[in-house]
Motif scaffolding. Structure first.
Motif, PDB file in Angstrom:
ATOM      1  N   TYR B  48       3.619 -39.439  34.715  1.00 29.66           N
ATOM      2  CA  TYR B  48       3.004 -39.166  36.023  1.00 29.66           C
ATOM      3  C   TYR B  48       3.706 -39.972  37.120  1.00 29.66           C
ATOM      4  N   ARG B  62      -2.615 -32.804  37.514  1.00 29.12           N
ATOM      5  CA  ARG B  62      -3.749 -32.925  36.583  1.00 29.12           C
ATOM      6  C   ARG B  62      -4.589 -31.652  36.574  1.00 29.12           C
ATOM      7  N   LYS B  66      -5.265 -29.205  33.410  1.00 27.98           N
ATOM      8  CA  LYS B  66      -6.638 -28.849  33.038  1.00 27.98           C
ATOM      9  C   LYS B  66      -6.781 -27.325  32.928  1.00 27.98           C
TER      10      LYS B  66
END
Lengths: 93, 93
Positions: B48, B62, B66
């Motif tokens: 990241y 993120r 997801k």
């Protein structure tokens, strides 16, 4: 992510495509790592199940593991503080 | 965990010692797995950070991860349901 305008073909490189590939690479790396983590979590669950099958109370085991982790963190913190104090008074090992 | 009464030496084996060793082994296995998980978490954080260094917004990343996970779970669920229906009507692949 979407197909870039390849017909543009001017001075500028097709930035969006390059960025998309790079982004996809980052995302896939993260996903692979998360998969490995999930596999390890499954392994942990298996060990707990095995321990339970051997008659151990897994709630108490979790408490032990938590305590050991806290103790380890405390020990590390104390060692770091000890080092700091040693350096502060010019006392080298 | 504590030293068993070895002077007892009767018919019964020193159960508490055996159980203690087994318990320690389970706990150490779990701790090793948790350490590996922590290392992977650190790797994820690094990726990241690298992505951020490349100008990507990690919050959005993120969200993408997801969404991809949800899509994958949906796809898997639909495939399982499809298999179930196929079997239910005697339709085999």
């Amino acid at each position: 992510m979407a197909d870039g305008p390849e017909e543009a073909g001017g001075e500028a490189p097709p930035v969006s495509d390059i960025a998309g590939d790079r982004l996809r690479s980052f995302i896939e790396r993260i996903e692979r790592l998360e998969e490995e983590k999930a596999a390890l979590s499954a392994d942990v669950r298996e060990v707990y199940a095995e321990a339970k099958g051997n008659g151990f109370d897994t709630k108490i085991m979790r408490q032990i593991i938590k305590l050991r982790k806290m103790e380890q963190a405390d020990r590390r913190e104390q060692e770091e503080l000890l080092d700091l104090y040693k350096k502060a008074i010019g006392m080298w090992e």
